[in-house]
Write a protein that holds these residues in place. Structure first.
Motif, mmCIF file in Angstrom:
data_model
loop_
_atom_site.group_PDB
_atom_site.id
_atom_site.type_symbol
_atom_site.label_atom_id
_atom_site.label_comp_id
_atom_site.label_asym_id
_atom_site.label_seq_id
_atom_site.Cartn_x
_atom_site.Cartn_y
_atom_site.Cartn_z
ATOM 1 N N ILE A 253 0.847 -1.196 0.000
ATOM 2 C CA ILE A 253 0.000 0.000 0.000
ATOM 3 C C ILE A 253 0.889 1.254 0.000
ATOM 4 C CG2 ILE A 253 -1.858 1.269 1.175
ATOM 5 C CD1 ILE A 253 -2.573 -1.330 2.658
ATOM 6 N N TYR A 254 1.927 1.201 0.806
ATOM 7 C CA TYR A 254 2.848 2.335 0.943
ATOM 8 C C TYR A 254 3.484 2.675 -0.399
ATOM 9 C CZ TYR A 254 6.507 5.216 3.069
ATOM 10 O OH TYR A 254 7.325 6.258 3.424
ATOM 11 N N GLU A 255 3.808 1.610 -1.125
ATOM 12 C CA GLU A 255 4.486 1.794 -2.409
ATOM 13 C C GLU A 255 3.523 2.297 -3.491
ATOM 14 O OE1 GLU A 255 6.336 -1.285 -5.727
ATOM 15 O OE2 GLU A 255 5.998 -1.976 -3.682
ATOM 16 N N LYS A 256 2.282 1.833 -3.459
ATOM 17 C CA LYS A 256 1.393 2.029 -4.614
ATOM 18 C C LYS A 256 0.304 3.098 -4.444
ATOM 19 C CE LYS A 256 2.990 -1.467 -7.091
ATOM 20 N NZ LYS A 256 3.511 -1.327 -8.461
ATOM 21 N N CYS A 257 0.059 3.518 -3.230
ATOM 22 C CA CYS A 257 -1.096 4.408 -3.026
ATOM 23 C C CYS A 257 -0.652 5.756 -2.465
ATOM 24 C CB CYS A 257 -2.107 3.763 -2.084
ATOM 25 S SG CYS A 257 -2.714 2.176 -2.678
ATOM 26 N N PRO A 258 -1.461 6.800 -2.711
ATOM 27 C CA PRO A 258 -1.155 8.118 -2.130
ATOM 28 C C PRO A 258 -1.062 8.010 -0.612
ATOM 29 C CG PRO A 258 -3.022 8.241 -3.641
ATOM 30 C CD PRO A 258 -2.705 6.798 -3.482
ATOM 31 N N HIS A 259 -0.036 8.630 -0.055
ATOM 32 C CA HIS A 259 0.190 8.434 1.378
ATOM 33 C C HIS A 259 -0.916 9.005 2.260
ATOM 34 C CE1 HIS A 259 4.703 7.380 0.872
ATOM 35 N NE2 HIS A 259 3.885 6.572 0.243
ATOM 36 N N VAL A 260 -1.615 10.006 1.755
ATOM 37 C CA VAL A 260 -2.726 10.530 2.567
ATOM 38 C C VAL A 260 -3.866 9.519 2.680
ATOM 39 C CG1 VAL A 260 -2.280 12.989 2.208
ATOM 40 C CG2 VAL A 260 -3.701 11.720 0.554
ATOM 41 N N GLN A 261 -3.813 8.484 1.844
ATOM 42 C CA GLN A 261 -4.889 7.474 1.879
ATOM 43 C C GLN A 261 -4.458 6.165 2.546
ATOM 44 O OE1 GLN A 261 -5.999 7.062 -2.277
ATOM 45 N NE2 GLN A 261 -7.373 8.833 -2.180
ATOM 46 N N LEU A 262 -3.213 6.142 3.009
ATOM 47 C CA LEU A 262 -2.669 4.875 3.540
ATOM 48 C C LEU A 262 -3.564 4.242 4.595
ATOM 49 C CD1 LEU A 262 1.138 5.539 4.214
ATOM 50 C CD2 LEU A 262 0.078 4.165 2.401
ATOM 51 N N THR A 263 -3.901 5.037 5.585
ATOM 52 C CA THR A 263 -4.613 4.464 6.727
ATOM 53 C C THR A 263 -5.965 3.904 6.307
ATOM 54 O OG1 THR A 263 -3.544 6.093 8.107
ATOM 55 C CG2 THR A 263 -5.332 4.888 9.096
ATOM 56 N N ILE A 264 -6.655 4.660 5.503
ATOM 57 C CA ILE A 264 -8.007 4.229 5.151
ATOM 58 C C ILE A 264 -7.973 2.949 4.292
ATOM 59 C CG2 ILE A 264 -8.343 5.666 3.091
ATOM 60 C CD1 ILE A 264 -10.901 5.571 5.792
ATOM 61 N N ILE A 265 -7.002 2.887 3.393
ATOM 62 C CA ILE A 265 -6.892 1.684 2.555
ATOM 63 C C ILE A 265 -6.468 0.485 3.408
ATOM 64 C CG2 ILE A 265 -5.601 0.640 0.632
ATOM 65 C CD1 ILE A 265 -5.681 3.429 -0.718
ATOM 66 N N MET A 266 -5.543 0.749 4.312
ATOM 67 C CA MET A 266 -5.127 -0.306 5.237
ATOM 68 C C MET A 266 -6.329 -0.827 6.040
ATOM 69 S SD MET A 266 -2.627 0.151 8.475
ATOM 70 C CE MET A 266 -3.908 0.796 9.521
ATOM 71 N N ARG A 267 -7.160 0.111 6.522
ATOM 72 C CA ARG A 267 -8.325 -0.280 7.321
ATOM 73 C C ARG A 267 -9.285 -1.116 6.493
ATOM 74 N NH1 ARG A 267 -8.869 -0.525 11.599
ATOM 75 N NH2 ARG A 267 -11.022 0.130 11.746
ATOM 76 N N ARG A 268 -9.452 -0.755 5.225
ATOM 77 C CA ARG A 268 -10.375 -1.515 4.362
ATOM 78 C C ARG A 268 -9.859 -2.928 4.137
ATOM 79 N NH1 ARG A 268 -13.901 0.999 0.585
ATOM 80 N NH2 ARG A 268 -12.872 -0.027 -1.180
ATOM 81 N N ILE A 269 -8.553 -3.061 3.998
ATOM 82 C CA ILE A 269 -8.020 -4.412 3.781
ATOM 83 C C ILE A 269 -8.095 -5.236 5.069
ATOM 84 C CG2 ILE A 269 -5.960 -5.722 3.108
ATOM 85 C CD1 ILE A 269 -5.405 -3.468 1.087
ATOM 86 N N MET A 270 -7.837 -4.566 6.186
ATOM 87 C CA MET A 270 -8.020 -5.256 7.475
ATOM 88 C C MET A 270 -9.435 -5.821 7.596
ATOM 89 S SD MET A 270 -6.424 -2.928 10.507
ATOM 90 C CE MET A 270 -4.678 -2.723 10.807
ATOM 91 N N MET A 271 -10.403 -5.004 7.241
ATOM 92 C CA MET A 271 -11.800 -5.434 7.366
ATOM 93 C C MET A 271 -12.077 -6.626 6.449
ATOM 94 S SD MET A 271 -12.882 -3.562 9.691
ATOM 95 C CE MET A 271 -14.499 -2.957 10.063
ATOM 96 N N GLN A 272 -11.519 -6.591 5.244
ATOM 97 C CA GLN A 272 -11.754 -7.708 4.325
ATOM 98 C C GLN A 272 -11.165 -9.008 4.872
ATOM 99 O OE1 GLN A 272 -10.862 -6.803 0.066
ATOM 100 N NE2 GLN A 272 -10.746 -4.695 0.787
ATOM 101 N N ILE A 273 -9.951 -8.899 5.392
ATOM 102 C CA ILE A 273 -9.313 -10.105 5.937
ATOM 103 C C ILE A 273 -10.081 -10.600 7.167
ATOM 104 C CG2 ILE A 273 -7.217 -11.003 7.047
ATOM 105 C CD1 ILE A 273 -5.584 -9.137 5.232
#
Ligand code: ATP
Ligand code: MG
Length: 390
Positions: A253-273
């Motif tokens: 995520i860190y490599e591929k996504c805008p850093h201002v969106q890191l947390t939210i994308i991380m949270r979405r993946i956490m929820m999926q898992i």
């Protein structure tokens, strides 16, 4: 004269078949909780449970301590049981009981009598009056107050006679196992253990899931989460913790996504898992420790975007709580001291200085398209998940 514990539970709201399930689960939970501290017989009678120690020696404080951690119990009364129904003997036993607890103490009291057997030669008011007078005569520091007594002395005449005067408050709630199971996202913080505890209090069995980003998060952070699992298990009886290796996904995520969106994308993946593991474990909902506005990822907009990936219900019992209210509960349930240990649950490199507080779902989904292979990575993380049984 034997000493027992009388367990009171909230019976009014529960009717019919549910009541039977409630009582049965409560009985099982009490049995399990006391299993390794002595031999106890449990007797269910007329809307309450009696716990009878079978051996002389047991740790009363420990027994009460355990009972005060079982959901569904509203009060615990240490009680003496008198097998004789002879009134003179009853009086003497009550006096003996009162002397043990209130000798030389200046207190007001009232005797409350009840008889299940209506053929008993004295009526309830007569029993109360006679025993009250007998106590006054033999314990000069006592006095009667029928309106606001400091101590109510209960005498219940059934097949045996039960006497008690102390009610130790229980936690209330519903017995674990009466409301299905949910998966708690357990970080090392203050909030999530409290959130899990609150849902468990409603009778929901818990499993936990922790996302671990080794080596960015240390082994001690993981130990801390396991310790929190242990603390929760003192209420839930057992606790299964799934530890998901999360480093590769976070780096991606860190490599591929805008850093201002890191947390939210991380949270979405956490929820999926979490949801995939929850479904495998027959958990019917997810639980998080989120509360509106606490951090950027918990604005109402962020919560909406996080929620958009979930198909299971997500319980957020702290949603309207202020931090101090959460801390108060954390202290009460004894998770606070562990939660504030200084091992961070998330390395700072994965947190932007100014994360988006009003993320837009389409924009987030566009960014996530850059995470090629993410599905395979998710499957791999699940396959490598470590499971700990507490
Ligand atoms: P907490 O005190 O519970 O850590 P927080 O205030 O730090 O919460 P966030 O870090 O935004 O808030 O996390 C919100 C919720 O997401 C947590 O309450 C928890 O349920 C879940 N969560 C966050 N990080 C993790 C993690 N590493 N593993 C499991 N769940 C997590
Ligand atoms: Mg946290």
């Amino acid at each position: 004269m034997k000493k027992l514990f009388l367990i009171k539970y909230g019976e009014i709201a529960i009717k019919g078949k549910n009541r039977y399930l409630f009582e049965d689960a409560l009985l099982q939970n009490i049995k399990k909780s006391l299993r390794n501290i002595g031999d106890f017989k449990l007797i269910k009678e007329q809307g309450r449970i009696l716990v009878e120690p079978l051996k002389e020696k047991y740790d009363e404080e420990e027994v009460i301590g355990r009972l005060t951690k079982i959901f569904g119990i509203i009060g615990i009364c240490p009680v003496i049981k008198v097998d004789s129904l002879d009134f003179q003997q009853i009086q003497e036993h009550v006096l003996h009981y009162m002397k043990e607890i209130y000798q030389d103490k200046k207190i007001t009291f009232k005797v409350e009598a009840r008889r299940a057997d209506k053929s008993y030669p004295l009526t309830s008011p007569e029993i109360a009056r006679e025993v009250g007078a007998y106590l006054l005569q033999h314990m000069p520091t006592l006095s009667v107050d029928v309106h606001h007594p400091q101590v109510r002395v209960w005498i219940e005449i059934r097949n045996s006679v039960y006497v008690y005067s102390q009610v130790i408050p229980g936690l209330g709630g519903m017995p674990i196992g009466t409301s299905g199971k949910a998966m708690l996202l357990l970080s090392g913080g203050i909030d999530s253990p409290v959130a899990g505890w609150m849902v468990a209090k409603r009778g929901v069995a818990l499993e936990g899931i922790y996302f671990h980003s080794h080596p960015y998060t240390s082994d001690r952070a993981k130990e801390k989460v396991i310790e929190l699992g242990r603390k929760l298990a003192t209420y839930t009886g057992k606790f299964t913790l799934h530890i998901v290796p999360f480093t590769e996904i976070q780096l991606k995520i860190y490599e591929k996504c805008p850093h201002v969106q890191l947390t939210i994308i991380m949270r979405r993946i956490m929820m999926q898992i979490a949801e995939k593991i929850a479904k495998k474990q027959n958990a019917l909902a997810l639980i998080t420790g989120e509360s509106i506005g606490q951090v950027a990822s918990q604005t109402i907009q962020s919560l909406g975007v996080t929620n958009a990936v979930c198909t299971l219900p997500v319980f957020r019992p702290l949603i309207g709580f202020d931090k101090q209210d959460i801390i108060t509960i954390a202290e009460k349930i004894d998770t606070y001291e562990t939660s504030i240990l200084p091992y961070e649950d998330c390395c700072t490199i994965f947190v932007a200085k100014h994360p988006q507080t009003k993320p837009n779902l389409e924009s987030i989904e566009r960014s996530e398209k850059n995470l090629e292979n993410i599905d395979a990575m998710i499957e791999e993380a699940i396959a490598k998940t470590e499971v700990i049984f507490i």
